[in-house]
Design an enzyme around this catalytic site. Structure first.
Site, PDB file in Angstrom:
ATOM      1  N   SER A  16     -37.166-133.795  58.854  1.00 38.38           N
ATOM      2  CA  SER A  16     -36.280-134.459  59.820  1.00 38.38           C
ATOM      3  C   SER A  16     -35.055-133.595  60.136  1.00 38.38           C
ATOM      4  O   SER A  16     -34.562-133.602  61.271  1.00 38.38           O
ATOM      5  CB  SER A  16     -35.872-135.857  59.330  1.00 38.38           C
ATOM      6  N   ARG A  68     -44.359-116.130  42.116  1.00 44.23           N
ATOM      7  CA  ARG A  68     -43.242-116.398  43.024  1.00 44.23           C
ATOM      8  C   ARG A  68     -42.974-115.176  43.916  1.00 44.23           C
ATOM      9  O   ARG A  68     -42.724-115.293  45.103  1.00 44.23           O
ATOM     10  CB  ARG A  68     -41.999-116.697  42.162  1.00 44.23           C
ATOM     11  N   MET A  93     -38.317-126.956  49.228  1.00 48.74           N
ATOM     12  CA  MET A  93     -38.174-127.323  47.822  1.00 48.74           C
ATOM     13  C   MET A  93     -38.773-126.287  46.861  1.00 48.74           C
ATOM     14  O   MET A  93     -39.237-126.632  45.789  1.00 48.74           O
ATOM     15  CB  MET A  93     -38.778-128.714  47.582  1.00 48.74           C
ATOM     16  N   ILE A  95     -37.882-122.889  44.595  1.00 44.60           N
ATOM     17  CA  ILE A  95     -36.803-122.033  44.103  1.00 44.60           C
ATOM     18  C   ILE A  95     -37.094-120.603  44.540  1.00 44.60           C
ATOM     19  O   ILE A  95     -38.226-120.125  44.416  1.00 44.60           O
ATOM     20  CB  ILE A  95     -36.700-122.144  42.567  1.00 44.60           C
ATOM     21  N   HIS A 112     -27.842-129.633  51.546  1.00 39.59           N
ATOM     22  CA  HIS A 112     -28.038-130.339  50.275  1.00 39.59           C
ATOM     23  C   HIS A 112     -27.427-131.735  50.414  1.00 39.59           C
ATOM     24  O   HIS A 112     -26.308-131.875  50.930  1.00 39.59           O
ATOM     25  CB  HIS A 112     -27.353-129.568  49.143  1.00 39.59           C
ATOM     26  N   ASP A 146     -27.991-118.937  42.251  1.00 39.52           N
ATOM     27  CA  ASP A 146     -27.977-120.180  41.472  1.00 39.52           C
ATOM     28  C   ASP A 146     -28.208-121.362  42.409  1.00 39.52           C
ATOM     29  O   ASP A 146     -27.558-121.460  43.464  1.00 39.52           O
ATOM     30  CB  ASP A 146     -26.628-120.361  40.757  1.00 39.52           C
TER      31      ASP A 146
HETATM   32  C1  GAR Z   1     -32.893-133.711  52.890  1.00 34.77           C
HETATM   33  O1  GAR Z   1     -32.160-134.828  52.437  1.00 34.77           O
HETATM   34  C2  GAR Z   1     -32.279-132.440  52.348  1.00 34.77           C
HETATM   35  O2  GAR Z   1     -30.879-132.472  52.265  1.00 34.77           O
HETATM   36  C3  GAR Z   1     -32.887-132.393  50.979  1.00 34.77           C
HETATM   37  O3  GAR Z   1     -34.222-132.777  51.158  1.00 34.77           O
HETATM   38  C4  GAR Z   1     -34.282-133.690  52.254  1.00 34.77           C
HETATM   39  C5  GAR Z   1     -35.318-133.188  53.220  1.00 34.77           C
HETATM   40  O4  GAR Z   1     -35.542-134.114  54.248  1.00 34.77           O
HETATM   41  N1  GAR Z   1     -32.785-131.084  50.395  1.00 34.77           N
HETATM   42  C6  GAR Z   1     -32.580-130.854  49.114  1.00 34.77           C
HETATM   43  O5  GAR Z   1     -32.509-131.731  48.293  1.00 34.77           O
HETATM   44  C7  GAR Z   1     -32.454-129.390  48.748  1.00 34.77           C
HETATM   45  N2  GAR Z   1     -31.772-129.246  47.497  1.00 34.77           N
HETATM   46  P1  GAR Z   1     -36.175-133.640  55.609  1.00 34.77           P
HETATM   47  O6  GAR Z   1     -37.471-132.913  55.238  1.00 34.77           O
HETATM   48  O7  GAR Z   1     -36.480-134.904  56.338  1.00 34.77           O
HETATM   49  O8  GAR Z   1     -35.213-132.744  56.307  1.00 34.77           O
END
Ligand code: GAR
Length: 217
Positions: A16, A68, A93, A95, A112, A146
């Site tokens: 999204s 990786r 998602m 690393i 984030h 990090d």
């Molecule tokens: C979002 O809330 C984003 O901030 C989070 O994953 C979701 C993805 O939603 N990201 C993290 O947690 C990264 N550390 P989306 O696929 O609908 O954009």
């Protein structure tokens, strides 16, 4: 208008935030153009959405890479193939290793779902509710090795309600993400936000000295 910055978006599932960036980039005066939507998961819903809109998409299945580093070699090749100048992680998602992150230093941004440096990692809304904060939000930052660290480009805040669950708070934060990320990408792609060392310099100061409150009427 000066040349648009060639931007690749990396996702892992729903996408999204990617959609919000793609839609913003349709404006004639937007300083970034989306040249690739990539995913480490071939079944990411966001890939189908981008594909249906005629965007260049690519799945680089991490489960089909032995390491990786091998995955990142494929990713780097894909980014080079489209001459990407900037990478926007949007719910990506995986690393990333330090050498890969360093290769894209100050050219890779992430969103984030918390007000960093609070609540790094996963389950950010659970973390925020457990901590009892009255204001939650989201952060766009340059990526550093990090996880969930790096110079902060922009943040958006939302109030926390006493009745909130992780789902209701998450939905409110996600709405803020969809506004914040396009604005932050605009700042970076236009050069209005620059990173020197680990400090961000903005072309313009914030236009208000009012604090953001979390209070009820
Ligand atoms: C979002 O809330 C984003 O901030 C989070 O994953 C979701 C993805 O939603 N990201 C993290 O947690 C990264 N550390 P989306 O696929 O609908 O954009």
């Amino acid at each position: 208008m000066t040349k648009k910055i060639r931007t690749a978006i990396l996702i892992s599932s729903r996408g999204s935030n990617m959609q919000a960036l793609v839609e913003a980039a349709q404006a004639a005066d937007y300083p970034a153009e989306i040249v690739l939507v990539g995913s480490n998961r071939p079944d990411a819903e966001g890939l189908a959405w981008a594909d249906a809109r005629g965007l260049r998409t690519l799945a680089i299945d991490h489960t089909r890479h032995a390491s990786r580093e091998a995955f990142e070699t494929s990713l780097q090749e894909a980014l080079e193939a489209v001459d990407a100048e900037l990478v926007a992680l949007a719910g990506f998602m995986r690393i990333l290793t330090a050498p890969f992150v360093e290769k894209w230093r100050n050219r890779m941004i992430n969103i984030h779902p918390s007000l960093l440096p609070s609540f790094r990692g996963l389950h950010t809304h659970e973390q925020a509710l457990a901590a009892g904060v009255r204001i939650a939000g989201c952060t766009v930052h340059f990526v550093r090795p990090d996880m969930d660290t790096g110079p902060i480009i922009a943040q958006a805040a939302v109030p926390v309600d006493s009745c909130d669950t992780p789902a209701t708070l998450g939905a409110r934060v996600l709405g803020a993400e969809h506004v914040l990320y396009p604005a932050a990408l605009r700042l970076v792609a236009s050069g209005d936000a620059r990173c020197e060392g680990d400090k961000i310099f903005m072309k313009q100061n914030v236009n208000s000295s009012l604090p953001l409150y979390s209070v009820t009427d």
